[in-house]
Write an enzyme that holds these catalytic residues in place. Sequence first.
Site, mmCIF file in Angstrom:
data_model
loop_
_atom_site.group_PDB
_atom_site.id
_atom_site.type_symbol
_atom_site.label_atom_id
_atom_site.label_comp_id
_atom_site.label_asym_id
_atom_site.label_seq_id
_atom_site.Cartn_x
_atom_site.Cartn_y
_atom_site.Cartn_z
ATOM 1 N N CYS A 82 29.353 43.083 39.140
ATOM 2 C CA CYS A 82 30.402 43.097 38.118
ATOM 3 C C CYS A 82 29.815 43.172 36.717
ATOM 4 O O CYS A 82 29.062 42.276 36.302
ATOM 5 C CB CYS A 82 31.265 41.836 38.238
ATOM 6 N N TRP B 133 35.979 37.183 46.496
ATOM 7 C CA TRP B 133 34.529 36.977 46.470
ATOM 8 C C TRP B 133 34.149 35.713 47.231
ATOM 9 O O TRP B 133 34.718 34.650 47.023
ATOM 10 C CB TRP B 133 34.036 36.907 45.024
ATOM 11 N N ARG C 271 44.192 39.150 41.113
ATOM 12 C CA ARG C 271 42.878 39.138 41.752
ATOM 13 C C ARG C 271 42.055 37.965 41.226
ATOM 14 O O ARG C 271 41.945 37.790 40.012
ATOM 15 C CB ARG C 271 42.116 40.435 41.446
ATOM 16 N N PRO C 272 41.450 37.143 42.090
ATOM 17 C CA PRO C 272 40.481 36.150 41.623
ATOM 18 C C PRO C 272 39.241 36.889 41.123
ATOM 19 O O PRO C 272 38.599 37.619 41.875
ATOM 20 C CB PRO C 272 40.168 35.331 42.876
ATOM 21 N N THR C 273 38.927 36.744 39.851
ATOM 22 C CA THR C 273 37.884 37.555 39.240
ATOM 23 C C THR C 273 36.695 36.722 38.783
ATOM 24 O O THR C 273 36.767 35.497 38.652
ATOM 25 C CB THR C 273 38.445 38.326 38.032
ATOM 26 N N VAL C 274 35.615 37.414 38.512
ATOM 27 C CA VAL C 274 34.441 36.854 37.857
ATOM 28 C C VAL C 274 34.240 37.629 36.557
ATOM 29 O O VAL C 274 34.658 38.787 36.474
ATOM 30 C CB VAL C 274 33.186 36.974 38.758
ATOM 31 N N TYR D 291 36.671 52.549 34.522
ATOM 32 C CA TYR D 291 37.668 52.102 35.497
ATOM 33 C C TYR D 291 38.982 52.852 35.325
ATOM 34 O O TYR D 291 39.670 53.150 36.309
ATOM 35 C CB TYR D 291 37.891 50.593 35.364
#
Length: 323
Positions: A53, A86, A118-121, A184
């Site tokens: 990422c 993730w 979305r669970p993101t980093v 993106y």
Amino acid sequence: MNAISKHPVFANELRADGSFVPQSNLFTVPFGYGPGEHRPEAGRYRLLWMKACPYAHRAVIVRKLLGLDKVISLGTASHFRTEYGWEFSLDEGGVDPVLGIRYIKEIYDRADPHYKGRPTVPIVVDIITGQGANSDYFRLTNYLETVWSDFHMEGAPDLYPEESRGDIDALNDVIFRDVNSGVYKAGFAHSQEAYERAYDTLFARLDELERHLQTNRYLFGNRLTDSDVRLYTTLARFDAAYYSVFNTNRNRLIDFPNLWGYARDLYQTPGFGDTTDFAAIRNSYHASPHLRGFAGNPSGIYPKGPDDRLWNTPHGREKLSKG
């Protein structure tokens, strides 16, 4: 309609005109010393990322450049997304050794069990409470550069000098809109018009940066700043992923003499190359289950190249800092 537009992971980020608009962040309370803010404290926070990422990578670079790796621990999730997001499958027992969680999604569920995004980093987690503290990828590096200054190592670079913050912020907005997010917007577009609009904007901006870097070692002359970190993480992924997977294929990075030299210059600077994992980048973008169909890669085969050794070749950009 491409595979991304049909994938539920990205459904909330696709617009009717075929364009892609990234979701908002869930954890936005800033770091600081004011009421309700997260007070910087050595050993209290853990930065979670995954190596492919670009937004998480830039927080890791700044953490390393400023010596904050001594006071903020790092948790690394696998670069292959599962149906639950993730996962800490790289760690013994498949759980983060500090937080005891298997999925980053668990942090999001604690804050909002009905969260649909979305669970993101990156996400910074309060180790004491186990709660998410901040996932604001656009501002996180600025917090590390300012309110965390009491914990910077001796001799740490000033990546966000106060007298230049207005100019840095303005350039960061442009880099994010046209380059960081631009790849993106092109890759996740589900209409020809949206794709071409993003493609043209991306390469127009790269052409402009190429001209600027002909006479400037960094984006702000001889001074390394937060803006360089933000541009680098996209450039590092360009030839290995975006060029082919996202169809941003007018030019490769190595076809831009100044951008390519600039990227190698940064890569060879401690904090950049030693946190860049090209294998993870290639594997994630080409072979992650949620991107295989989109990349035309149902078998999950990832490329061996480009040759990582090229990043250590001489760049000659030191001469731009002389005189």
